[in-house]
Design an enzyme around this catalytic site. Structure first.
Site, PDB file in Angstrom:
ATOM      1  N   CYS A   1      -5.306   5.181   8.300  1.00 33.08           N
ATOM      2  CA  CYS A   1      -4.702   4.234   7.361  1.00 33.08           C
ATOM      3  C   CYS A   1      -3.707   3.405   8.148  1.00 33.08           C
ATOM      4  CB  CYS A   1      -4.014   4.965   6.206  1.00 33.08           C
ATOM      5  SG  CYS A   1      -3.094   3.865   5.108  1.00 33.08           S
ATOM      6  N   GLY A   2      -4.019   2.141   8.374  1.00 29.93           N
ATOM      7  CA  GLY A   2      -3.151   1.305   9.190  1.00 29.93           C
ATOM      8  C   GLY A   2      -1.799   1.044   8.552  1.00 29.93           C
ATOM      9  N   ASN A   3      -1.780   0.803   7.242  1.00 27.83           N
ATOM     10  CA  ASN A   3      -0.506   0.585   6.563  1.00 27.83           C
ATOM     11  C   ASN A   3       0.331   1.854   6.551  1.00 27.83           C
ATOM     12  OD1 ASN A   3      -1.089  -2.117   5.908  1.00 27.83           O
ATOM     13  ND2 ASN A   3      -2.189  -1.502   4.058  1.00 27.83           N
TER      14      ASN A   3
ATOM     15  N   ASN B   1     -12.258   4.049   9.771  1.00 27.67           N
ATOM     16  CA  ASN B   1     -12.688   4.033   8.375  1.00 27.67           C
ATOM     17  C   ASN B   1     -13.860   3.070   8.210  1.00 27.67           C
ATOM     18  OD1 ASN B   1     -10.617   5.781   7.708  1.00 27.67           O
ATOM     19  ND2 ASN B   1      -9.252   4.192   6.936  1.00 27.67           N
TER      20      ASN B   1
ATOM     21  N   CYS C   1      -5.059  -2.886   2.558  1.00 24.91           N
ATOM     22  CA  CYS C   1      -5.607  -1.777   3.345  1.00 24.91           C
ATOM     23  C   CYS C   1      -5.503  -2.186   4.805  1.00 24.91           C
ATOM     24  CB  CYS C   1      -7.057  -1.501   2.944  1.00 24.91           C
ATOM     25  SG  CYS C   1      -7.900  -0.312   4.016  1.00 24.91           S
ATOM     26  N   GLY C   2      -4.745  -1.432   5.590  1.00 23.29           N
ATOM     27  CA  GLY C   2      -4.468  -1.829   6.962  1.00 23.29           C
ATOM     28  C   GLY C   2      -5.700  -1.929   7.840  1.00 23.29           C
TER      29      GLY C   2
ATOM     30  N   ARG D   1     -12.083   2.786  -0.754  1.00 22.27           N
ATOM     31  CA  ARG D   1     -12.757   4.045  -1.072  1.00 22.27           C
ATOM     32  C   ARG D   1     -11.735   5.101  -1.481  1.00 22.27           C
ATOM     33  NH1 ARG D   1     -15.613   7.333   3.817  1.00 22.27           N
ATOM     34  NH2 ARG D   1     -13.484   7.085   4.568  1.00 22.27           N
TER      35      ARG D   1
ATOM     36  N   ASN E   1       0.897  -1.161   0.000  1.00 26.34           N
ATOM     37  CA  ASN E   1       0.000   0.000   0.000  1.00 26.34           C
ATOM     38  C   ASN E   1       0.936   1.212   0.000  1.00 26.34           C
ATOM     39  OD1 ASN E   1      -2.745   0.969   2.243  1.00 26.34           O
ATOM     40  ND2 ASN E   1      -2.391   1.484   0.127  1.00 26.34           N
TER      41      ASN E   1
END
Length: 317
Positions: A69-71, A158, A221-222, A213, A13
């Site tokens: 955003c986790g990543n 999210n 997506c983290g 999204r 990502n």
């Protein structure tokens, strides 16, 4: 204005990351950089914080802002910990200040960080999602999408819609793409769009593919992987605790702990630096451009890791 960028990724990502104390047109910067480099999913902006070591803002490649955003947070965690010479830190995000820390490497030579994912809500109003008179939607089919797929809606923070699907729907992504595009266009259910993930159980964990999204299909997506681990534990697909989550970009570990109403989630994975670059930003509508770029060597070690985990997840990719 000349800016120094670091191109980074967590589970492939990919973002440009930079630190600034200025208020800039971050949305327009994200759009322009995505035009110049289609590999990226957006930008990570590191700002001063009055309540934490730093503040993170995330902008997708279409210019929309994500609440988390986790990543990306893993990459920001690495930057902040190395900048401040610490093993643990707190990073302010849109909805919460989150604990981050350096971890033992996933594989030799791969910088690895663990980040808290919070808050968690199953209330449809928190996504938001409108579905008749329902206030939650957990592990039930949406009949107009499929009578066979149990879907769950959860915000972390999210918004995520997570379906548990057979391997055939991982190999052929047309079903997921059709409904993800619908839910992120004009529709009666998700006014702000939603991340749509399809999850399939494996022998030693789960495989997750996400239509993000503001981005589209992404390598990982983290927050989606962490939310998918939570839903998989709740469904009895995997035990609570550490869950191995495979994705098109590699593999992460998600820790899921639930005590009553208290849900604690942690995401652990790589924080890889790909390159550094000089970017000449002259404002929206200009010919802002990347002046120079210097590749780093870290991706080679991550590629070796990918080769190892791909033997497990190749059936879905």
């Amino acid at each position: 204005m000349e800016m120094i960028l670091i191109k980074v990724h967590g589970s492939m990502n990919t973002f440009y990351m930079f630190e600034t104390a200025e208020r800039e047109d971050f949305a327009q910067i994200a759009v322009r950089l995505s035009e110049l480099d289609p590999e990226i999913d957006g930008i990570l902006v590191i700002l001063p914080s009055s309540v934490a070591h730093a503040k993170m803002r995330v902008f997708n490649n279409d210019g929309s802002e994500a609440s988390m955003c986790g990543n990306g947070l893993r990459c920001v965690a690495r930057y902040v910990c190395e900048r401040d010479g610490v093993q643990e830190a707190v990073v302010e995000t849109m909805k919460a200040s989150l604990r981050v820390k350096k971890e033992e490497t996933l594989n030799e030579g791969i910088e690895t960080y663990a980040v808290e994912i919070s808050p968690v809500s199953f209330s449809l109003s928190s996504l938001p999602m409108k579905l008749a008179n329902h206030t939650e939607w957990i592990a039930k089919p949406l009949p107009f999408v499929s009578e066979e797929i149990p879907f769950s809606a959860v915000a972390v923070p999210n918004p995520h819609l997570i379906g548990i699907v057979p391997p055939e729907l991982q190999k052929d992504t047309s079903h997921q793409q059709k409904w993800a595009q619908y839910f992120n266009g004009t529709n009666d259910y998700f006014s702000d769009g939603v991340n749509v993930s399809y999850v399939t159980p494996m022998d030693d964990g789960i495989f997750v593919r996400t239509y993000e999204r503001g981005v589209g299909f992404t390598n990982a997506c983290g927050t989606a992987m962490t939310a998918s681990a939570l839903i998989s534990c709740m469904a009895g697909l995997v035990p609570y605790g550490d869950v191995a989550v495979y994705n098109p970009g590699g593999m992460v570990k998600c820790a899921v702990a639930v005590e009553g109403d208290d849900i604690r989630l942690q995401l652990t994975g790589n924080a890889t630096y790909l390159s550094t670059a000089k970017f000449d930003w002259q404002g929206a509508g200009t010919d802002s451009r990347i002046l120079s770029s210097e590749s780093l060597e870290e991706q080679r070690r991550y590629n070796e890791f990918i080769e190892e985990v791909s033997t497990v997840s190749k059936q879905f990719v």
